[in-house]
Write a protein that holds these residues in place. Structure first.
Motif, PDB file in Angstrom:
ATOM      1  N   GLU A   1      -2.396  -4.986   4.849  1.00 32.36           N
ATOM      2  CA  GLU A   1      -1.540  -5.665   3.880  1.00 32.36           C
ATOM      3  C   GLU A   1      -1.724  -7.183   3.966  1.00 32.36           C
ATOM      4  OE1 GLU A   1       2.413  -4.404   4.553  1.00 32.36           O
ATOM      5  OE2 GLU A   1       2.177  -2.469   3.552  1.00 32.36           O
TER       6      GLU A   1
ATOM      7  N   LEU B   1       0.828  -1.199   0.000  1.00 30.25           N
ATOM      8  CA  LEU B   1       0.000   0.000   0.000  1.00 30.25           C
ATOM      9  C   LEU B   1       0.861   1.246   0.000  1.00 30.25           C
ATOM     10  CD1 LEU B   1      -2.653  -1.080   2.622  1.00 30.25           C
ATOM     11  CD2 LEU B   1      -2.729  -1.304   0.164  1.00 30.25           C
ATOM     12  N   ARG B   2       0.331   2.275  -0.573  1.00 31.09           N
ATOM     13  CA  ARG B   2       1.004   3.577  -0.568  1.00 31.09           C
ATOM     14  C   ARG B   2       0.096   4.562   0.160  1.00 31.09           C
ATOM     15  NH1 ARG B   2       1.779   1.191  -5.475  1.00 31.09           N
ATOM     16  NH2 ARG B   2       3.928   0.888  -6.147  1.00 31.09           N
TER      17      ARG B   2
ATOM     18  N   SER C   1      -1.057  -2.198 -10.011  1.00 34.74           N
ATOM     19  CA  SER C   1       0.390  -2.139  -9.820  1.00 34.74           C
ATOM     20  C   SER C   1       0.895  -3.410  -9.139  1.00 34.74           C
ATOM     21  CB  SER C   1       0.751  -0.910  -8.981  1.00 34.74           C
ATOM     22  OG  SER C   1       2.147  -0.855  -8.744  1.00 34.74           O
ATOM     23  N   ILE C   2       0.132  -3.889  -8.145  1.00 38.17           N
ATOM     24  CA  ILE C   2       0.512  -5.129  -7.462  1.00 38.17           C
ATOM     25  C   ILE C   2       0.503  -6.293  -8.445  1.00 38.17           C
ATOM     26  CG2 ILE C   2      -0.179  -6.764  -5.672  1.00 38.17           C
ATOM     27  CD1 ILE C   2      -1.351  -4.383  -4.143  1.00 38.17           C
TER      28      ILE C   2
ATOM     29  N   ARG D   1      -5.929   1.364  -9.246  1.00 37.82           N
ATOM     30  CA  ARG D   1      -4.587   1.625  -9.755  1.00 37.82           C
ATOM     31  C   ARG D   1      -3.526   0.899  -8.918  1.00 37.82           C
ATOM     32  NH1 ARG D   1      -2.197   5.464 -12.963  1.00 37.82           N
ATOM     33  NH2 ARG D   1      -0.039   5.969 -12.510  1.00 37.82           N
ATOM     34  N   THR D   2      -3.678   0.937  -7.568  1.00 38.13           N
ATOM     35  CA  THR D   2      -2.730   0.244  -6.706  1.00 38.13           C
ATOM     36  C   THR D   2      -2.802  -1.257  -6.916  1.00 38.13           C
ATOM     37  OG1 THR D   2      -2.946   1.986  -5.046  1.00 38.13           O
ATOM     38  CG2 THR D   2      -2.007  -0.100  -4.326  1.00 38.13           C
TER      39      THR D   2
ATOM     40  N   SER E   1       0.652  -0.204 -14.395  1.00 39.49           N
ATOM     41  CA  SER E   1       0.661   0.383 -13.076  1.00 39.49           C
ATOM     42  C   SER E   1       0.607   1.903 -13.106  1.00 39.49           C
ATOM     43  CB  SER E   1       1.907  -0.066 -12.312  1.00 39.49           C
ATOM     44  OG  SER E   1       3.076   0.309 -13.002  1.00 39.49           O
TER      45      SER E   1
ATOM     46  N   LEU F   1      -8.098   0.222  -1.063  1.00 44.01           N
ATOM     47  CA  LEU F   1      -7.238  -0.314  -2.124  1.00 44.01           C
ATOM     48  C   LEU F   1      -7.803   0.148  -3.453  1.00 44.01           C
ATOM     49  CD1 LEU F   1      -4.891  -2.175  -2.930  1.00 44.01           C
ATOM     50  CD2 LEU F   1      -6.513  -4.053  -3.002  1.00 44.01           C
ATOM     51  N   SER F   2      -7.121   1.106  -4.061  1.00 46.11           N
ATOM     52  CA  SER F   2      -7.605   1.637  -5.331  1.00 46.11           C
ATOM     53  C   SER F   2      -7.312   0.657  -6.460  1.00 46.11           C
ATOM     54  CB  SER F   2      -6.933   2.978  -5.637  1.00 46.11           C
ATOM     55  OG  SER F   2      -5.548   2.796  -5.870  1.00 46.11           O
TER      56      SER F   2
END
Length: 423
Positions: free
Chosen positions: A93, A3-4, A402-403, A398-399, A423, A395-396
């Motif tokens: 997470e 996560l960011r 990316s994962i 986009r994220t 991503s 949790l978007s």
């Protein structure tokens, strides 16, 4: 880190900030009365002393609360939120890591362009066929079944299921038998991994069996009535109310097991289709099997289903998981073609002294070995938590993409250039 989650930097202390903003010398009363104050630049909208209102879509940040550690002080509530964020981030997470077996794969630009072109060409005719065949087919099915022509009605239902498979993009079905010519017993349980509704329609085309399904299906206007005619077993997956336990087992689970036993005991020939995973996945792993379908201790005929030729990161993901049903159906109808593959595994029988739980675990390992996929201890509750995190904005998309792009790159299924685009 998966996560960011961005935490804003600490706000400066009011005393130091105010000192820098005050002028070096203040005019006395006489000067201020006779002179007009020089024009100055318009001050900033947000003061550095007062924290701005946190964005409600960002987790862990809340308004200052005097009851929290540090009282109403800006640094006090922000530091408390930081500590809470560190703890919750680890928990979040872990939940997301457990839910990745239910995650979807994104499409790159070429994939979206291909879906758009095929959608323009194929979606309108497929929609017309879907609606027309549904109205005509189901009406005829109920009429024939009411007249006592059950075999004819079931043949019509099989044709209807195959037409709908075409509407969902399946032009052909590839079947592979590991044991040629093995007869299907009159009484057995048909099981398969669960990746969407394609395998449900295929089982109807091939066997016309009864199904183990969630209780919500029974309330559906047309599908629920067909399920009753096929002698389906409906199971309520919701949390049981307090006090509804029988001998340490949930009452609803006991009722489902008794219903399965009754179906087999009251019929000389009956095929029950069950998806022991209990929910759909993205087809990369086998989650823990439920033992309810193995309680009768009858022969089990396992099947493995998958979407052949599916290019992760390029094609529209045909697996039904972590997506709205309407969006998923429209996406399938906009595909040029989907290769649906079925593998028949050898018939399995229970061993002496084997419990239903051991029976289920043994067949799960057999299917996982043949499909070359791992078995993981996941369940329907993990999927609900994962989908809720996406819906609530933790949790978007986009994220998540990316994962998934990182996972594809690590497995050698995607190059770094394409992964950056996703991503």
């Amino acid at each position: 880190s998966l996560l960011r989650i961005r935490i804003p930097p600490p706000h400066p202390h009011p005393s130091s900030a105010s000192a820098s903003l005050l002028p070096s010398s203040l005019p006395d009363d006489g000067e201020s009365a006779g002179k007009e104050a020089p024009s100055k630049a318009k001050p900033e909208t947000h003061s550095p002393f007062v924290p701005t209102r946190p964005d409600p879509t960002r987790p862990y940040l809340t308004q200052p609360d005097p009851t929290r550690p540090g009282g109403g002080n800006t640094m006090g509530w922000l530091d408390a939120d930081r500590k809470a964020a560190d703890v919750d981030r680890k928990k979040l997470e872990a939940q997301i890591e457990r839910g990745l077996v239910f995650a979807r794969y994104p499409q790159d630009v070429i994939g979206k362009l291909k879906t758009s072109i095929f959608g323009i060409l194929l979606f309108p005719p497929r929609l017309v066929v879907l609606i027309t065949s549904g109205v005509v087919g189901f009406s005829s099915f109920f009429v024939l079944n009411g007249l006592g022509l059950k075999r004819t009605a079931l043949s019509l239902l099989r044709l209807q299921a195959r037409i709908w498979l075409w509407c969902l993009g399946v032009w052909w079905i590839e079947e592979r038998h590991l044991t040629q010519g093995a007869p299907v017993p009159a009484k057995c349980v048909l099981i398969s991994n669960h990746i969407g509704i394609h395998e449900i329609f295929w089982f109807v085309v091939k066997y016309s069996p009864g199904f183990v399904s969630k209780a919500e299906v029974r309330k559906a206007p047309i599908i629920g009535k067909i399920g009753e005619m096929l002698n389906c077993v409906f199971v309520d997956r919701k949390t049981e109310k307090k006090g509804e336990n029988v001998e340490g087992k949930p009452k609803q689970k006991m009722n489902a097991v008794e219903s399965i036993k009754e179906k087999f005991n009251s019929s000389s020939s009956f095929h029950l289709c069950a998806f022991p995973e209990g929910t759909t996945t993205n087809g990369e792993q086998l989650i823990r099997f439920r033992s309810g379908a193995f309680v009768p201790m009858l022969p089990v005929l396992p099947h493995l289903v998958k979407f052949g030729g599916f290019q992760r990161g390029r094609d529209f993901d045909p697996h039904y998981t972590a997506v709205k049903f309407s969006r998923w159906i429209i996406g399938l109808m906009c595909q040029g073609w989907i290769r649906f593959q079925v593998t028949y595994l050898p018939l399995q029988t229970p061993k002496d002294g084997e419990t239903p739980r051991e029976y289920a675990d043994r067949i799960q390992k057999l299917m996982a070995s043949e499909a070359n996929m791992p078995c993981v201890d996941r369940s329907f509750s993990d999927k609900k938590i994962f989908e809720n995190k996406i819906r609530d904005g933790f949790l978007s998309e986009r994220t998540l993409y990316s994962i998934q792009a990182d996972r594809l790159t690590q497995r050698g299924l995607l190059d770094e250039k394409s992964a950056k685009k996703l991503s």
